[in-house]
Scaffold this active site. Sequence first.
Site, PDB file in Angstrom:
ATOM      1  N   CYS A 248       0.834  -1.210   0.000  1.00 29.95           N
ATOM      2  CA  CYS A 248       0.000   0.000   0.000  1.00 29.95           C
ATOM      3  C   CYS A 248       0.869   1.262   0.000  1.00 29.95           C
ATOM      4  O   CYS A 248       1.575   1.526   0.975  1.00 29.95           O
ATOM      5  CB  CYS A 248      -0.920  -0.040   1.221  1.00 29.95           C
ATOM      6  SG  CYS A 248      -1.760   1.508   1.595  1.00 29.95           S
TER       7      CYS A 248
ATOM      8  N   CYS B 217       0.157   3.718   2.813  1.00 24.89           N
ATOM      9  CA  CYS B 217       0.632   3.141   4.080  1.00 24.89           C
ATOM     10  C   CYS B 217       2.124   3.396   4.248  1.00 24.89           C
ATOM     11  O   CYS B 217       2.585   3.807   5.319  1.00 24.89           O
ATOM     12  CB  CYS B 217       0.370   1.638   4.132  1.00 24.89           C
ATOM     13  SG  CYS B 217      -1.361   1.162   4.059  1.00 24.89           S
TER      14      CYS B 217
END
Length: 146
Positions: free
Chosen positions: A69, A72
């Site tokens: 991600c 993230c």
Amino acid sequence: MADTLHLVCPHCHTTNRVRQHDLVKSPGCGHCHRPLFEGKPAALDEAAFERHVGRSELPLLVDFWAPWCGPCRQMAPAFEQAAAQLEPQVRLVKVNTDEAQALSARLGIRSIPTLALFQGGREVARQAGAMGAADIVRWTRSHLMA
């Protein structure tokens, strides 16, 4: 809070009793002797997460994330900076949703990154999306005072 708190070690996951006024003195774990706070988030698997939520008397701020991600990975340094500011009043941890799929499903984590704040064994606030360090600290403190 009581004078003595139960804190779960981020390394060996042993529950420790620490006097509240000793939190700022960098207490160590009675079992593994490593620091209970290092100013950075601890990585937890599902079992360790359950132990921290169930046994620690400190608020627990969880970053639900995954290695693939982009947002993230972008938020990871900010979350680490927030840990340096919020510890030892709050324990910051990361849970990899790819490795803890059952936990993520049970908690209804539908997007990542997602921050969830737990206090007294239950979730008290949730925020999806990447944030900067100042916003993470402000968001966390605002929900702890509520």
